[in-house]
Motif scaffolding. Structure first.
Motif, mmCIF file in Angstrom:
data_model
loop_
_atom_site.group_PDB
_atom_site.id
_atom_site.type_symbol
_atom_site.label_atom_id
_atom_site.label_comp_id
_atom_site.label_asym_id
_atom_site.label_seq_id
_atom_site.Cartn_x
_atom_site.Cartn_y
_atom_site.Cartn_z
ATOM 1 N N LEU A 194 43.754 -22.912 2.204
ATOM 2 C CA LEU A 194 45.005 -22.174 1.978
ATOM 3 C C LEU A 194 45.507 -21.528 3.269
ATOM 4 N N CYS A 195 44.579 -21.002 4.080
ATOM 5 C CA CYS A 195 44.978 -20.376 5.341
ATOM 6 C C CYS A 195 45.546 -21.394 6.321
ATOM 7 N N HIS A 249 48.394 -15.938 3.743
ATOM 8 C CA HIS A 249 47.075 -15.760 3.141
ATOM 9 C C HIS A 249 46.122 -15.047 4.102
ATOM 10 N N GLN A 277 51.738 -15.003 -4.633
ATOM 11 C CA GLN A 277 50.677 -15.765 -3.968
ATOM 12 C C GLN A 277 49.547 -14.865 -3.471
ATOM 13 N N ARG A 278 49.815 -13.565 -3.306
ATOM 14 C CA ARG A 278 48.753 -12.661 -2.877
ATOM 15 C C ARG A 278 47.642 -12.564 -3.906
ATOM 16 N N CYS A 305 43.541 -26.575 -4.283
ATOM 17 C CA CYS A 305 44.694 -26.211 -3.450
ATOM 18 C C CYS A 305 45.958 -26.936 -3.896
ATOM 19 N N VAL A 329 39.888 -20.968 0.260
ATOM 20 C CA VAL A 329 40.656 -20.033 1.084
ATOM 21 C C VAL A 329 40.889 -20.608 2.476
ATOM 22 N N ILE A 338 44.218 -14.910 -3.391
ATOM 23 C CA ILE A 338 43.072 -14.448 -2.619
ATOM 24 C C ILE A 338 42.283 -13.407 -3.407
ATOM 25 N N THR A 359 46.743 -11.411 3.647
ATOM 26 C CA THR A 359 46.157 -10.939 2.394
ATOM 27 C C THR A 359 44.649 -10.764 2.532
#
Length: 637
Positions: A458-459, A465, A430-431, A417, A455, A434, A468
């Protein structure tokens, strides 16, 4: 005029004549003797005052550097120097956490009334001699003086900090060389708790660590000091110094340059013997501390609590100082150990206006050539190999290939991360993070929870995110044949690239299970909600989609009861034995807010988990009760 006055005037004239003749060598000799005695006394006074006024009229001018050399040879200090030393020593002796602000103000006043270099030199000498004394200091003592130096670095300027750091490193090198001298009997003695050897080096290393914590020096110098300690055999003395650096500044070093920390740990492991049982307890503890630091496992020792609290208090003081006063220096000194050691020969490039005898461009080229000549570690795949693998996996853009390299070469999900955030991607770019993660997760032969944890982190950092994740799930369901997911208008406007663009012709069972398990973790840990299933028509699902959603809900049930991802659900023994309704109800209560989703889930859970026993029967029943309660109706389906 009376006769007496005339007589007196005549006597005075005669005396003047006699005094005048005495100067020419004739007449009475007594006035000449008096003149000789007066001349002798004057000569003695001039000799006495020659040291105080060397540039007096009629004497030769002595430059300041020669004057200081003469004072050093005679072992005497001038009166002004003695007074300055006494003033600064009094301020340092009275300094504490409560009055450090007033002490800093007092030192500023001394700077205004004296030559800056004299004050800097005297202050540096007093602090370095106090820290490097032959005794072990408390952490609070070193922290206090490091904060004091940091405050002067901000208020006086970079010149003070540069002079201070250079002399601290010079003193450290001198004491470290004395400890490594084979002829030094004290250096060869084994360390003990009552009389540890190398106290001077230990105190100075702690001072450098605290200066780094207070942003006086950068991580460049600290890593150079660590590499110098790892040069040669790993003795108990060096291990002790490494432990002090890791304890005081380990977290900050990991945050500033995790790659350098990784290389340091590799060097340490390369120096360890193959038989780990031969290691001393101190060395094993040092290796364990570095490993915990690499894996971001914070383990605070009981003795470090007071020092850490003092550091936090002093950081608050320094941050308040920057708000109240005009600050001269904002950035730490980015000098290396080699720069400080060669300052007398090459110069000081970090000071404005100072002479510099090197060529930094040529030096950088030599360093780059030396790094490329060194072979990479055997356990670390090269970047070229990862780029080839990325192309083989269908990563058809530079952004996707960069994300893939970061994911494959990171130490853990936290490191991934941090490195992903350093890619400086736009919101649209950034999409791709994921999408690449889902692609890699699906291609694993065995489910790897590493991707799910990346993930999840990131969320926590960005809500985008989560959006996404929703669109990627819709894309995945469409790839399995659910063409109605997302709506006809959305399907018509989506390009191939927006559908993840990895040219997946068919969904394998392994890929389906891996993605289902990942989404089961994300739904259970609030990375996304059940509302993402709003466009799904549960009454006309294809068999593959039914299997995917059933696997996903099994892992939603299980992961609400677990703190770590469930790796497999093929056996009933793998499922959790706990029965905690709270987390499970929270997940499905959010899904019940959308009535279409709630009705579809009630239908699907009743049909998919019909006839189940044990944990799945209990979890599906709790989910159904929560959905019905949330809708405030009990549909009979």
């Amino acid at each position: 005029m009376s006769d007496e006055e005339a007589s007196s005037g005549g006597e005075n004239d005669e005396a003047d004549e006699e005094e005048w003749h005495g100067i020419t060598g004739s007449g009475n000799e007594h006035p000449q003797a008096e003149a000789d005695s007066e001349a002798g006394a004057t000569t003695e006074n001039v000799k006495d005052n020659s040291s105080a006024a060397p540039a007096a009229s009629g004497s030769k001018y002595v430059p300041p550097h020669l004057r200081k050399r003469a004072e050093a040879e005679n072992g005497q200090m001038s009166e002004a120097q003695l007074k300055l030393t006494k003033q600064l020593k009094g301020l340092l002796n009275r300094m504490s956490e409560q009055n450090i602000a007033s002490i800093v103000d007092g030192v500023e006043e001394i700077y205004r009334n004296n030559r800056r270099h004299d004050v800097t030199e005297t202050l540096t000498k007093l602090i370095v001699e106090g820290i490097s004394s032959h005794s072990m200091h408390l952490d609070q003592y070193v922290v206090l003086h490091a904060a004091f130096v940091s405050a002067l670095h901000k208020l006086i300027g970079i010149e003070f900090a540069a002079f201070f750091v250079q002399h601290v490193v010079a003193s450290y090198d001198k004491h470290f060389a004395a400890m490594n001298d084979p002829s030094n009997a004290n250096a060869q003695a084994p360390p003990s708790e009552d009389e540890p050897v190398g106290k001077e080096c230990s105190n100075l290393v702690v001072l450098l660590s605290e200066l780094y914590n207070f942003q006086v020096i950068s991580s460049v110098l600290m890593y150079d000091v660590i590499r110098a300690l790892l040069d040669g055999d790993l003795t108990e003395f060096k291990v002790d110094l490494l432990l002090k650096v890791a304890r005081n500044s380990g977290q900050q070093l990991r945050q500033d340059d995790p790659t350098a920390l990784k290389s340091i740990i590799q060097i340490v492991h390369s120096k360890l013997p193959s038989d780990t049982s031969a290691l001393s307890s101190r060395t094993r503890f040092m290796v364990e501390t570095l490993s915990n630091l690499k894996n971001n496992k914070i383990k605070k020792a009981a003795g470090q609590t007071a020092g850490n609290e003092a550091v936090e208090r002093m950081k608050k003081f320094l941050s308040g100082l920057s708000k109240k006063r005009h600050v001269m220096s904002h950035e730490p000194l980015r000098v290396s150990l080699e720069d400080l050691r060669s300052a007398d020969t090459k110069g000081k490039w970090w000071l404005v206006g100072a002479a510099w005898g090197g060529d930094p461009l040529v030096d950088r080229q030599h360093e780059a050539q030396a790094q490329t000549a060194d072979a990479p570690p055997p356990d670390a795949p090269s970047e070229n190999a990862l780029l080839k693998l990325a192309r083989k996996q269908g990563m058809n853009t530079d952004i996707r290939r960069g994300i893939f390299v970061v994911l494959m070469s990171s130490d853990d999900y936290m490191d991934a991360c941090e490195r992903l955030s350093q890619l400086k991607l736009t919101e649209v770019q950034q999409r791709e993070i994921i999408r690449v993660i889902l692609h890699c997760c699906g291609n694993e032969k065995q489910y790897n929870p590493y991707y799910a944890l990346v993930v999840q982190q990131l969320c926590r950092l960005s809500h985008s995110h989560k959006i996404t994740l929703q669109f990627c799930l819709w894309d995945f369901l469409r790839d399995m044949g659910e063409t109605t997911v997302g709506g006809a208008e959305i399907l018509k406007n989506l390009s191939e690239d927006d559908r993840a663009g990895f040219n997946v012709k068919s969904i394998s069972s392994t890929r389906m299970r891996n993605v289902a398990r990942a989404y089961g973790w994300w739904l259970a840990k609030d990375c996304c909600t059940l509302a993402i299933l709003k466009p799904v028509d549960f009454t006309v699902l294809k068999p593959q989609s039914q299997a995917f959603l059933r696997e996903m809900f099994v892992h939603v049930f299980a992961n609400t009861q677990l703190a770590t991802p469930l790796l497999s659900s093929e056996r009933k023994e793998d499922l959790p034995t706990t029965r905690n309704k709270g987390p499970l109800e929270e997940v499905f209560l959010k899904g019940s807010k959308v009535q279409a989703v709630a009705l579809g889930l009630v239908y699907f859970l009743q049909t998919a988990f019909k006839g189940e026993e044990g944990f799945l029967k209990w979890a599906s029943q709790v989910a159904l009760d929560t959905l019905r309660t949330g809708m405030e109706v009990v549909p009979v389906i």
